[in-house]
Design a protein around this motif. Structure first.
Motif, PDB file in Angstrom:
ATOM      1  N   GLU A  41      -5.973  10.018  -3.070  1.00 44.58           N
ATOM      2  CA  GLU A  41      -6.311   8.620  -2.785  1.00 44.58           C
ATOM      3  C   GLU A  41      -5.230   7.670  -3.283  1.00 44.58           C
ATOM      4  N   ALA A  42      -4.690   7.936  -4.480  1.00 46.67           N
ATOM      5  CA  ALA A  42      -3.656   7.059  -5.034  1.00 46.67           C
ATOM      6  C   ALA A  42      -2.402   7.064  -4.168  1.00 46.67           C
ATOM      7  N   ARG A  43      -2.067   8.216  -3.595  1.00 42.69           N
ATOM      8  CA  ARG A  43      -0.846   8.313  -2.814  1.00 42.69           C
ATOM      9  C   ARG A  43      -1.026   7.840  -1.374  1.00 42.69           C
ATOM     10  N   THR A  44      -2.213   8.021  -0.809  1.00 42.12           N
ATOM     11  CA  THR A  44      -2.399   7.775   0.624  1.00 42.12           C
ATOM     12  C   THR A  44      -3.268   6.575   0.955  1.00 42.12           C
ATOM     13  N   GLY A  45      -4.137   6.167   0.027  1.00 37.99           N
ATOM     14  CA  GLY A  45      -5.102   5.117   0.326  1.00 37.99           C
ATOM     15  C   GLY A  45      -6.365   5.630   0.987  1.00 37.99           C
TER      16      GLY A  45
END
Length: 239
Positions: free
Chosen positions: A47-51
């Motif tokens: 989630e942090a890397r891709t949204g």
């Protein structure tokens, strides 16, 4: 383009078309596997890397693993694979426990006709594993089922395995959180020639490069922008 087999009468002359080559197998990249030591940690990292926040998929009975999923659209998805809490040690579980960060560890090719795919690969000189049934208990209690096989010989680091989903299965790309798209998959392997030959049988267009070890590079287009995930040795991919 395949020639059509048939007879054509024209001005009293009979024409016989050439025998067609075997039809191509319906095959596509199905899913990409990211291994990590802890599922919740892997979900946060993705989630942090891709949204996009992956959804819990469920547990694999008898395998000691569980997963979370994110759709990539067009029949593709990402599977985050991690050990179940308290799972006994095994080659698969121990490999996952050694991954602090999300790491590409494998990939799957979906085939519509399992037996035709096996026949084509066997005729091309590849030795295949037995077909193995698989399943996963979904959070709602329903069971998702599939069958898989892989190329046993020659051993090829970074090679995919092959999957045929059950006829009543809802494909994970259809009901998992969406937002990312698969932009590129690249396989680096010392067995590049064998892997290219394997993929050409289906046929399947995936970038393959010769290198000293088996590894996967995955590029996604996501709400946060372009995200690249690079893998270590994928020859013993846990799945």
């Amino acid at each position: 383009m395949n020639a059509a087999l048939g007879c054509f009468a024209c001005a009293g002359v009979l024409f016989l078309a050439a025998s067609p080559s075997p039809p191509a197998i319906a095959a596509r990249v199905d899913h990409l596997i990211l291994g990590v030591r802890d599922l919740e940690e892997g979900i946060r990292q993705f989630e942090a890397r891709t949204g996009v926040r992956p959804a819990i998929g469920g547990e694999h009975p008898g395998r000691g693993t569980r997963n979370a999923l994110a759709s990539l659209g067009d029949g593709h998805y990402v599977e985050i694979l991690a050990p179940q809490a308290g799972a006994p040690g095994s080659e698969r579980v121990d490999a996952l426990r050694g991954l602090a960060d999300l790491t590409p560890v494998g990939w799957a090719v979906a085939v519509r006709d399992l037996e035709s795919a096996r026949a084509r690969l066997g005729a091309a000189g590849f030795t295949l594993s037995d077909v193995m049934p698989g399943s996963r208990a979904r959070p709602d209690g329903s069971l998702l089922e599939w069958r898989t096989f892989e190329v046993a010989k020659p051993p090829i680091a970074g090679a995919p395995f092959f999957i045929r989903w059950g006829d009543r299965a809802t494909h994970p790309s259809e009901d998992s959180p969406a937002g990312c798209r698969l932009e590129r998959l690249r396989v680096v392997t010392p067995g590049a020639d064998d892997l290219r030959r394997m993929l050409a049988v289906l046929p399947l267009d995936v970038a393959v490069e010769k290198g000293g070890r088996g590894g996967l590079d995955i590029t996604l287009r996501c709400p946060t922008g372009t995200v690249t995930l690079s893998g270590a040795d994928a020859s013993s991919a846990p799945r």
